[in-house]
Enzyme design. Sequence first.
Site, short mmCIF file in Angstrom:
data_model
loop_
_atom_site.label_atom_id
_atom_site.label_comp_id
_atom_site.label_asym_id
_atom_site.label_seq_id
_atom_site.Cartn_x
_atom_site.Cartn_y
_atom_site.Cartn_z
N TYR A 91 -57.27 -78.87 59.62
CA TYR A 91 -58.30 -79.23 60.59
C TYR A 91 -59.69 -79.01 60.02
O TYR A 91 -60.59 -79.81 60.23
CB TYR A 91 -58.12 -78.41 61.88
N TYR A 128 -60.55 -91.30 63.34
CA TYR A 128 -59.33 -91.86 63.94
C TYR A 128 -59.16 -93.31 63.47
O TYR A 128 -59.11 -94.25 64.26
CB TYR A 128 -59.43 -91.80 65.47
N THR A 159 -53.41 -85.02 67.46
CA THR A 159 -54.35 -86.12 67.62
C THR A 159 -53.57 -87.42 67.73
O THR A 159 -52.50 -87.57 67.13
CB THR A 159 -55.31 -86.23 66.42
#
Length: 558
Positions: free
Chosen positions: A202, A78, A513
Site C-alpha cells: 500500500y 485504478y 480495492t
Amino acid sequence: MAKAYMIGSGIGNLTAGIYLIRDGGWSGDQITMFGLEKHGANDGAKVADYESEYGNPELSNNKGFLAKGGRMLNEETYENLWDVLRSVPSLDNPGQSVTDDILNFDHAHPTHDVARLMDRTDGIRNKGDQKDYNHMQFNNQDRFLLTKLMMMPESKEPQLNDVSIEQWFAKSPHIFTTNFWYMWQTTFAFKKESSAMELRRYMNRMILEFSRINTLAGVTRTPYNQYESIILPMRKYLTDHGVNFVNNRKITEFVFKDTPLRDDIIVTGLKYEEVDNDNKPGEIEIGENDFVFDTNGAITDSSSIGDLNTPIKENMEYAPSAALWKQATEHFYNLGNPDKFFADRKQSEWLSFTVTTNNHFLLNEISRITQQEPGNALNTWVDSNNLMSIVVHHQPHFHVQKENETVFWGYVMYPRRKGDYVDKPFIEMTGKEMLEELLGHLAAVDPARDNIADHTEEIMDSIVNVIPAYMPYASALFNRRAVGDRPAVVPKNSKNLAFISQFAEMPFDMVFTEQYSFRCAQVAVYHFMGIPDSELTPLHHYEKQPKVLARATKTMFR
C-alpha cells in the site's frame, strides 16, 4: 462452443465477463454467473431488498437503507477500473460511460476533508498545534522503519512472512500514537495485527495519497452508492449481451479430472445445491473447452444484520466462498491456505451501521460540528474505545431516497470493545444504541452553547432506522500471511480454473480495492484467451517518480 462459468457474481467476475465479451470476442450467452446475492462488497439498497439474503423480513418492517460499507476509488491508480468502465454505458446519462459519470461527479464535487480526526479533549484536530492532523507526528525511528519497509523490493517479501505491522514496528510502537496511523488505518482498514507485507504494498502503490491523506483529496467518490453507480450498470451491460445470471445455486464442490500424475488442474464438473428448492443437489458438466472463474474469498460472507431495536446475531459460518476454495486445496498443493484469512475473526472483523432519517436535522448538525458539507467526510474519533468513524455522503446516496431523507453510515474497527457512552460491547448494541454512542461523541466535540446533546429527543424522533451490519471477514485480505498463502490467479498447470478475488496473488497491486479485482479478471481472461501479457493495462509506478518521492519525504517530516 466454449463456455465460462463464474462462481460468484461480484465485481471481479462481472469484470471478467466484460473482458470476455469486449476483448475476447465472446457472446454473452457463452457466460453463466452463479451468485447467491447481488450486492457483494459494493453494496447499497433499501433494507427490503436484502430480505432474501438475510431471511429476516421482520427487521423494522424493512424500513430505511443499508450500505454495509463504502469503497474509495482513486483516479490515478485504478487503471483497469477506469478502462473497463469506459465500455459500460451510464444508466443515468445517455451517451456517457460509467467512467464519465464517476469522474464528472468527482471533479464537480472534489473531496476536501477538514475534520478528519477528532478527539473529545480538543475537538477537531486542525487547530495548527502539534495535534493538528496535518502533522504526521513521526519520530526518527518511525521514519526509518517505514522507509525501510517501503524500500524493500518485492523479491524480498518472504522476509515479511507472517509478520504483523505491530511486529515490524516493535522497536518503535510510538507510530501507533501518531496522526498518520489513525488516518491510515481508518482510511484503508489496517490494524496492528494486519500484514506488514500488505502495508508495504500500500505504501508503494498509494504513495500519492501519503502526502494528502489528511484531506483525502485523492479519494474519488461515486454519484450514488457503489452498487447503483457501478454494479448495476455492469450487470445491465452483461444482461444486454445475453449473459445468464443464476441466483439460486450454491456451488459446493469442484470435480477434478484424475490425471496420471495429478499435475494438471482440470475442472470437469461443479456440484451445487438449489438453495430455494430444499437444497436439491445437482451437477454441471464442464467441457474440455470450458473455463471456470471462482471467487475464492468474499469479504462480506457470513454477514449478519440487526435493526434499530435488534442487535446482530453473529453468523458463525465459515465463509462459503472460502469453503469451496478449501475443497480445491485438498486436491492440489499449490492453491493457497484459506484458513490464514478465514479462521481468525479478530484480525478481520468490522461492524458498520447505516442511519436513515426522515429529515435533515441530524445531517445539518453533523455538518455544523465538522465544519464541512456532506460528501467530504471521513471523520474518526481517535480516542473512542472501539475507534469509531462516520462517512457522510453527498445526498441523495440512493436513487429512490426521498427528498426529506438523509442516509449515512459509520463503522468501528474493534466491535468487541465497549462503547464510551453505552456500557456494552459494540457488537451487542442495537442500532439505536449505536446512534446514542455516535451522538455522545458528537456532543463531546460540539463547541456550541446549543449543543447537539440538547436535541437528542428531536433526533431520535427523526430516525427511520439504524441498521447494524457485522462482517467477520471485512478486512481478512489484510490478515498476516506468507508467500504462497494466496493462489496465483491462474495456478500453475491449471487448464481451465482461475481465481478472481482479492485472495488471489498478483505482483505489486493492492488488495481491498476494486482495481485488484478488475486486474485479476484481466489477467485470467487474457491468459485463457491467449492474449499476451504485454497487452495488459499498464500500471503507474508513482513510487519510482522523484517528485512524488520528494513530496512523500517532505510529508514524513511534516
